[in-house]
Write a protein that holds these residues in place. Sequence first.
Motif, short mmCIF file in Angstrom:
data_model
loop_
_atom_site.label_atom_id
_atom_site.label_comp_id
_atom_site.label_asym_id
_atom_site.label_seq_id
_atom_site.Cartn_x
_atom_site.Cartn_y
_atom_site.Cartn_z
N ILE A 1 -2.96 10.45 14.55
CA ILE A 1 -4.14 9.69 14.08
C ILE A 1 -4.91 10.33 13.05
N PRO A 2 -5.19 11.65 13.07
CA PRO A 2 -5.94 12.20 12.13
C PRO A 2 -5.46 12.23 10.44
N LYS A 3 -4.18 12.00 10.70
CA LYS A 3 -3.45 12.03 9.37
C LYS A 3 -3.49 10.64 8.73
N ILE A 4 -3.79 9.58 9.36
CA ILE A 4 -3.99 8.42 8.93
C ILE A 4 -5.11 8.13 8.02
N ALA B 1 -4.66 4.04 -2.30
CA ALA B 1 -5.81 4.69 -2.79
C ALA B 1 -6.78 5.11 -2.07
N ALA B 2 -6.98 4.32 -0.82
CA ALA B 2 -7.95 4.61 0.07
C ALA B 2 -7.42 5.84 1.07
N ALA B 3 -6.03 5.94 1.17
CA ALA B 3 -5.51 6.86 2.12
C ALA B 3 -5.56 8.40 1.45
N GLY B 4 -5.64 8.36 0.01
CA GLY B 4 -5.50 9.77 -0.59
C GLY B 4 -4.27 10.21 -0.22
N ASP B 5 -3.97 11.47 0.30
CA ASP B 5 -3.08 12.15 0.53
C ASP B 5 -2.37 12.26 2.13
N LYS B 6 -3.10 11.09 2.76
CA LYS B 6 -2.76 10.83 4.08
C LYS B 6 -1.73 9.50 4.23
N TYR B 7 -1.38 9.16 5.47
CA TYR B 7 -0.65 7.90 5.68
C TYR B 7 -1.58 6.61 5.43
N VAL B 8 -0.70 5.64 5.11
CA VAL B 8 -1.24 4.35 5.00
C VAL B 8 -0.42 3.77 6.45
N ASN B 9 -0.99 3.62 7.64
CA ASN B 9 -0.43 3.31 8.67
C ASN B 9 -0.26 1.58 8.64
N VAL B 10 1.30 1.19 8.74
CA VAL B 10 1.54 -0.51 8.47
C VAL B 10 1.45 -0.83 10.12
N ILE B 11 0.94 -2.01 10.43
CA ILE B 11 1.04 -2.79 11.31
C ILE B 11 1.16 -4.15 11.60
N GLY B 12 2.15 -4.36 12.36
CA GLY B 12 2.46 -5.86 12.14
C GLY B 12 3.91 -5.99 11.66
N ALA B 13 4.77 -6.71 12.34
CA ALA B 13 6.27 -6.88 12.15
C ALA B 13 6.47 -7.78 10.88
N ASP B 14 5.74 -8.75 10.23
CA ASP B 14 5.91 -9.46 9.31
C ASP B 14 5.87 -8.58 7.91
N VAL B 15 4.33 -7.79 8.11
CA VAL B 15 3.80 -7.16 7.10
C VAL B 15 4.86 -5.87 6.64
N ALA B 16 5.21 -5.23 7.78
CA ALA B 16 6.24 -4.32 7.69
C ALA B 16 7.39 -4.73 7.08
N ARG B 17 8.13 -5.60 7.47
CA ARG B 17 9.11 -6.34 7.09
C ARG B 17 9.08 -6.58 5.37
#
Length: 177
Positions: free
Chosen positions: A40-43, A107-123
Amino acid sequence: MAKLLYSVTMSADGFIAGPNGDMQWMRPYLAPNPEVDELIPKIGSILVGRRSHDGDDPHKGEAGEGEAFGGGWDGPLFVVTHRLPETSEPGVTYVDQLPKAIAAAKAAAGDKYVNVIGADVARQCIEAGEIDEVLLIVAPVFLGAGTRVFDVPGGRTVRLQPRSATGGTNLWFDVLR
């Protein structure tokens, strides 16, 4: 540079939501998870599909309802949608094009993760070659129907390289290109 991570809790038979988008199936399996707590803190930001953003919440009626990770995370949220809302929400940016949403979330995440949520957007992110890692948290239940973790009509193979397996329920992979 930010990496895109598709992290998701799924049933043992591969569903992330039950019929009609039901997320209440998840409630008995929301126990503490040390690997997720460490993640979580890496997101740095979240990229989410509109149906997931507006949909059912496994924390419904509890503290943390309507908040990412049940209130365990706070930061910029980017919602991919074809239906831009008339009013805005604090901390939420609605974007009508996936490439623009990915760029803004990175850009907002910087050097952290962008956490993707949702099956369709992940696909869509997988098909665009944008997902770097996948974290599957397998709940010990069969749902039998609902929204699959990854579903492409006619099928598509996406090769994953195992990264780690924790406690028999967390499976972390790198996406091979």
